[in-house]
Design an enzyme around this catalytic site. Sequence first.
Site, mmCIF file in Angstrom:
data_model
loop_
_atom_site.group_PDB
_atom_site.id
_atom_site.type_symbol
_atom_site.label_atom_id
_atom_site.label_comp_id
_atom_site.label_asym_id
_atom_site.label_seq_id
_atom_site.Cartn_x
_atom_site.Cartn_y
_atom_site.Cartn_z
ATOM 1 C CG ASP A 12 0.411 0.077 9.527
ATOM 2 O OD1 ASP A 12 0.088 0.799 10.415
ATOM 3 O OD2 ASP A 12 0.863 0.144 8.342
ATOM 4 C CE LYS B 5 -0.344 4.050 13.000
ATOM 5 N NZ LYS B 5 0.399 4.773 12.025
ATOM 6 C CE LYS C 90 -2.717 0.597 3.856
ATOM 7 N NZ LYS C 90 -2.541 2.076 4.356
ATOM 8 N NE ARG D 229 -5.232 -0.042 12.982
ATOM 9 C CZ ARG D 229 -4.624 0.006 12.133
ATOM 10 N NH1 ARG D 229 -3.193 0.070 12.050
ATOM 11 N NH2 ARG D 229 -5.123 0.118 10.749
HETATM 12 C C1 S3P Z 1 2.692 4.815 6.426
HETATM 13 C C2 S3P Z 1 3.271 5.036 7.633
HETATM 14 C C3 S3P Z 1 2.697 4.426 8.768
HETATM 15 C C4 S3P Z 1 1.555 3.283 8.591
HETATM 16 C C5 S3P Z 1 0.753 3.482 7.450
HETATM 17 C C6 S3P Z 1 1.437 4.012 6.291
HETATM 18 C C7 S3P Z 1 3.163 5.257 4.892
HETATM 19 O O1 S3P Z 1 2.020 5.681 9.563
HETATM 20 O O2 S3P Z 1 0.963 3.135 9.728
HETATM 21 O O3 S3P Z 1 -0.242 2.378 7.339
HETATM 22 O O4 S3P Z 1 2.735 4.807 4.029
HETATM 23 O O5 S3P Z 1 3.938 6.076 5.067
HETATM 24 P P1 S3P Z 1 2.924 6.529 10.371
HETATM 25 O O6 S3P Z 1 4.075 6.919 9.313
HETATM 26 O O7 S3P Z 1 1.872 7.831 10.732
HETATM 27 O O8 S3P Z 1 3.307 5.790 11.418
#
Ligand code: S3P
Length: 429
Positions: free
Chosen positions: A315, A342, A22, A346
Amino acid sequence: MEKILDYAQPSLQGVLRIPGDKSVSHRSIMFGAMAEGTTTVEGFLLSDDCLATIDCFQKLGVEIEVDGENVRIKSNGIKAWKEPNEILYTGNSGTTTRLMLGILAGSNVSSVLIGDESIQKRPMKRVTDPLKQMGAKLIGRENGQFTPIAVEGTNLESIHYQMPVASAQVKSAILLAALHAQGETIVQEMETSRDHTEKMLQHFGADIKVRNKTIRLQGGQKLTGTHVVVPGDISSAAFFLAAGAIVPRSKLTLTNVGLNETRTGIIDVLQAMGANLSINDSENTSHEEMGTIEIETSSLKGTEIGGDLIPRLIDEIPIIALLATQAEGKTVIKNAEELKVKETNRIDAVVNELKKLGANITATDDGMIIEGPTPLHGAELVTYGDHRIGMMGAIASLITSSAVTLDDPACISVSYPNFFEQLDSVRNS
Ligand code: S3P
């Protein structure tokens, strides 16, 4: 519509090709839209979150064609974007919202960003504050804390920023703004968060220096369109790694798994818990590491998870909590207060839902404590509209003595649209 999961003592056998990451999928569109020339993407994740990113850039006039998991982006660079005549809707996606704020701040268009109910409650000041220090013109509720946020693109200055939270979204928003700022930006992390942005900047031809936890990026650099191979999402693989370990008589092979070491905390935890797994990391077709993981039913023991491991598995904590319910002894998860901001809180969601299944789990201020092993029974679970809580419940249902009901399984399509098809393809019962 709710879904009733009534799996009578299944075992899991087979091979799954893990769908695209993702984080990397979002960035492939963003970078392709900022770059000059054509970018082609292979293995793109066709999930609701990533489609929201495509939609935002199409509204900015960027030509994007989607053909299954292949995407083609044609752009003349950020200065060629058109001012959108509609609001940019980022759906449930924190990555889209926060990274877009950084990108749009240094563009020459004005726009307004809004997300769904969950996004409207998630903190944005962590991004809007440093961007304002760079000269960004942003207006949002509560002084830029919440969407809707209006962005008037302008000329930005570089910044020297010490990150107050371990967040790849914050780091990336600053770096993407820095690309269009004057001078050299320096970002210092407290703990290393996922580095897909740094890797992709290099892949698109930018000069970025990373040493220990300090990143330096000179503004005014151009990105050039390229080919991106998106590895499979280890955060999606994590649900099947957990399933393979806790469902009796199981053996799963997961191919195409992204193995970027800022993301592999789940593997460290599985190994510390004593899981039977093996990794073949010789697949080398992407600018990111990837490989195949095999996992078998395992006798697990409790473990301690905290400190700099947390950003490497943030995650995965919902599914790790489920694993811990099946491990001998105590598992302590600490320093994970970020879980509270989140898609939902969570800590509360995991503890409430696993308790309904009979787990011995207690919430703490910065994580949770789980005592195992505990046999789990069925219950009516709430997903809170959070894809990872939904998948945690679905994997739990494979080992419960009676049916589990999920109130909103549709939310899983935010990150893993073919989750149930893949689950059904390896389930024998
Ligand atoms: C992500 C960073 C993470 C993660 C999110 C996707 C990203 O969040 O939890 O699902 O794509 O940079 P944070 O950077 O806010 O911890």
